[in-house]
Design a protein around this motif. Structure first.
Motif, mmCIF file in Angstrom:
data_model
loop_
_atom_site.group_PDB
_atom_site.id
_atom_site.type_symbol
_atom_site.label_atom_id
_atom_site.label_comp_id
_atom_site.label_asym_id
_atom_site.label_seq_id
_atom_site.Cartn_x
_atom_site.Cartn_y
_atom_site.Cartn_z
ATOM 1 N N LEU A 176 -54.118 59.425 -52.937
ATOM 2 C CA LEU A 176 -53.006 59.299 -51.996
ATOM 3 C C LEU A 176 -51.829 60.184 -52.403
ATOM 4 O O LEU A 176 -51.443 60.235 -53.571
ATOM 5 C CB LEU A 176 -52.562 57.834 -51.928
ATOM 6 N N GLU A 177 -51.283 60.895 -51.418
ATOM 7 C CA GLU A 177 -50.079 61.703 -51.594
ATOM 8 C C GLU A 177 -49.076 61.313 -50.525
ATOM 9 O O GLU A 177 -49.456 60.943 -49.409
ATOM 10 C CB GLU A 177 -50.404 63.200 -51.486
ATOM 11 N N VAL A 178 -47.787 61.422 -50.848
ATOM 12 C CA VAL A 178 -46.740 61.007 -49.921
ATOM 13 C C VAL A 178 -45.677 62.098 -49.826
ATOM 14 O O VAL A 178 -45.376 62.786 -50.819
ATOM 15 C CB VAL A 178 -46.117 59.660 -50.370
ATOM 16 N N SER A 179 -45.132 62.260 -48.650
ATOM 17 C CA SER A 179 -44.039 63.208 -48.412
ATOM 18 C C SER A 179 -43.230 62.707 -47.229
ATOM 19 O O SER A 179 -43.702 61.879 -46.433
ATOM 20 C CB SER A 179 -44.583 64.619 -48.137
ATOM 21 N N HIS A 180 -41.982 63.194 -47.112
ATOM 22 C CA HIS A 180 -41.165 62.748 -45.986
ATOM 23 C C HIS A 180 -41.602 63.469 -44.719
ATOM 24 O O HIS A 180 -41.951 64.655 -44.737
ATOM 25 C CB HIS A 180 -39.669 62.946 -46.261
ATOM 26 N N LEU A 181 -41.573 62.739 -43.614
ATOM 27 C CA LEU A 181 -42.094 63.250 -42.350
ATOM 28 C C LEU A 181 -40.991 63.792 -41.452
ATOM 29 O O LEU A 181 -41.260 64.605 -40.567
ATOM 30 C CB LEU A 181 -42.868 62.131 -41.636
ATOM 31 N N THR A 182 -39.777 63.347 -41.667
ATOM 32 C CA THR A 182 -38.623 63.825 -40.901
ATOM 33 C C THR A 182 -37.480 64.136 -41.850
ATOM 34 O O THR A 182 -37.506 63.742 -43.029
ATOM 35 C CB THR A 182 -38.173 62.768 -39.874
ATOM 36 N N MET A 183 -36.466 64.813 -41.330
ATOM 37 C CA MET A 183 -35.318 65.185 -42.153
ATOM 38 C C MET A 183 -34.171 64.194 -42.018
ATOM 39 O O MET A 183 -33.024 64.528 -42.312
ATOM 40 C CB MET A 183 -34.837 66.582 -41.756
ATOM 41 N N ALA A 207 -45.143 60.385 -44.672
ATOM 42 C CA ALA A 207 -46.544 60.700 -44.414
ATOM 43 C C ALA A 207 -47.364 60.378 -45.658
ATOM 44 O O ALA A 207 -47.085 60.894 -46.746
ATOM 45 C CB ALA A 207 -46.705 62.174 -44.038
ATOM 46 N N PHE A 208 -48.379 59.515 -45.489
ATOM 47 C CA PHE A 208 -49.293 59.145 -46.575
ATOM 48 C C PHE A 208 -50.647 59.793 -46.279
ATOM 49 O O PHE A 208 -51.311 59.469 -45.292
ATOM 50 C CB PHE A 208 -49.436 57.630 -46.674
ATOM 51 N N LYS A 209 -51.064 60.699 -47.150
ATOM 52 C CA LYS A 209 -52.271 61.493 -46.925
ATOM 53 C C LYS A 209 -53.337 61.162 -47.968
ATOM 54 O O LYS A 209 -53.083 61.251 -49.177
ATOM 55 C CB LYS A 209 -51.907 62.981 -47.014
ATOM 56 N N GLU A 210 -54.538 60.747 -47.507
ATOM 57 C CA GLU A 210 -55.674 60.567 -48.395
ATOM 58 C C GLU A 210 -56.404 61.895 -48.550
ATOM 59 O O GLU A 210 -56.418 62.718 -47.643
ATOM 60 C CB GLU A 210 -56.649 59.526 -47.848
#
Length: 454
Positions: free
Chosen positions: A88-95, A113-116
């Motif tokens: 799992l990786e995570v990043s912000h989806l909006t500013m 955003a949580f990406k497998e």
């Protein structure tokens, strides 16, 4: 909008437009695609040609909530192997501004955003803070997957939601071992076998060795007479009786590499290999050589479980049956008498070989083979004959199992007779109602007239 499901399955099976269409039942992932729509020129490319990528946003260094989420994921990766497999990786989806530290103009939620690693499209997840939050921790962060179609849902604690993503499928067998090795390597972990109790460590070593032990008796120049050794990858291996069986389906040979780890592992590994494992013998000749060797591992109680693989011809020879050309009992002592001299023998498994191997036929090489004996005589009758004459040499063993090429009815019958005979060995009566001695006498008498004519 795009048409029916059958149309998309047929025309856009692996194309990007079809993969996006299949997200219609997953609003969370569809929302991520809507925020980062792919170029129209890529919609009809397959997954091998193009994979959807989310647009890269400038980093927000002051987003402390994102840092807590990443730290929580890293901790769970070290604690749970099945969670680590998700990748799992995570990043912000909006500013939008971070929720912490709090600003004068407060925002209630922020999208991440949580990406497998095995999924092309990430989940759009709303994160918020619990009511009365005074400290930013994994317990005070509440998350919920983006789903405007069904209305707002209550938030769930971050760690609880992350563990809900775990799937235990394909975690057994070889796949599970490969997964565990990768998990340990990623976390710089190792298996501390020396900290375990000696009994558990011995069982682990027994599993590492493979459980298939094939003892052999070989000459040693330093001593007089053969010495019993643990079998290697060649020699006493039950492969000659089943040439039609591919090598991949045969028992794996033992792997003794673990014995070179240390002196302590060497001593415990030898004990684990000799005691509590089944000793396999490809035929009666190997068993005879091992039992008659003057130097054997006397420090171990090693002959408790034996598996004996016998073709029909070897089975007759082992239990003292001769073909001349009919059945007869020669005056020589059969090799099966060796079983009566093993005081520690508690479990014996006899594996009958395939009847479709020519040299397993006792009459195959007989010069004056009777015309009534076909190339493949009735295997069921031959196994029955062998067990009749084997009875005196098996009845003292507590557990006798019959396996391999043997009919279920014959197997059930004789396992019941042998177990009942041992259970009532001190009684003058037997409840199985069978007299193998009389059966053997009648069988020999039945064939005696044919023997006189020869």
């Amino acid at each position: 909008m795009y048409g029916c499901d059958e149309y998309f399955d047929e025309h856009f099976d692996d194309k990007l437009i079809g993969r996006i269409y299949r997200l219609r039942h997953d609003p969370s992932r569809m929302f991520s695609v809507c925020l980062s729509p792919p170029p129209s020129s890529k919609l009809y490319l397959t997954s091998d040609q193009y994979k959807w990528k989310m647009r890269v946003l400038p980093p927000q260094k002051n987003d402390q909530m994102l840092q807590v989420i990443k730290k929580t994921i890293a901790e769970l990766n070290k604690q749970y192997m099945l969670f680590w497999r998700i990748g799992l990786e995570v990043s912000h989806l909006t500013m939008s501004p971070p929720l912490w530290p709090r600003h004068l103009e407060e925002y209630s939620t922020k999208l991440y955003a949580f990406k497998e690693k095995d999924r092309e499209f990430p989940m759009a997840v709303e994160a918020t803070l619990s009511r009365g939050c005074r400290r930013l921790t994994a317990e005070t962060i509440l998350v919920r997957e983006k789903d405007d179609m069904n209305g707002p849902k209550p938030g769930m604690p971050l760690k609880t939601w992350l563990l809900f993503l775990v799937n235990s499928r394909d975690s057994l067998g070889e796949a599970g071992w490969q997964l565990q090795r990768g998990w340990w390597a990623s976390n710089d972990q190792d298996f501390s076998i020396m900290t375990l109790p000696a009994e558990i460590r011995c069982e682990i070593l027994r599993q590492i060795l493979g459980g298939n032990i094939y003892p052999v008796a070989r000459e040693n120049p330093n001593v007089s007479g053969p010495v019993v050794f643990l079998g290697a990858k060649s020699g006493n291996m039950p492969v000659s009786h089943w040439p039609e069986v591919p090598p991949a389906s045969r028992p794996d040979p033992p792997n003794y590499a673990i014995l070179r780890a240390s002196k302590q592992i060497y001593g415990e590994g030898l004990k684990a290999a000799w005691e509590g494992t089944t000793k396999h013998f490809a035929d009666g000749l190997w068993l005879e050589k091992v039992l008659e060797a003057p130097i054997a591992p006397s420090n171990y109680r090693w002959l408790t479980h034996i598996q004996l693989s016998l073709s029909t011809k070897e089975c007759f020879r082992f239990f003292g049956i001769d073909i001349h050309p009919v059945l007869r009992l020669p005056p020589l002592v059969p090799k099966a008498r060796l079983l009566q001299g093993i005081a520690t023998l508690n479990n014996l498994e006899i594996v009958f070989g395939s009847p479709y191997v020519p040299y397993s036929n006792p009459w195959f090489s007989f010069p004056n083979r009777p015309p009534t004996i076909m190339k493949y005589p009735c295997h069921k009758i031959m196994v029955e004959w062998a067990l009749i004459f084997a009875f005196p040499y098996l009845k003292h063993i507590p557990n006798v199992r019959l396996a391999g090429c043997i009919k279920t009815c014959t197997k059930s019958k004789w396992e019941h007779i042998l177990s009942n005979e041992y259970y009532l060995r001190k009684e003058s009566f037997k409840t199985h109602g069978y007299d193998p001695a009389m059966e053997a006498y009648e069988l020999l008498e039945e064939q005696r007239p044919m023997h006189r004519q020869v």
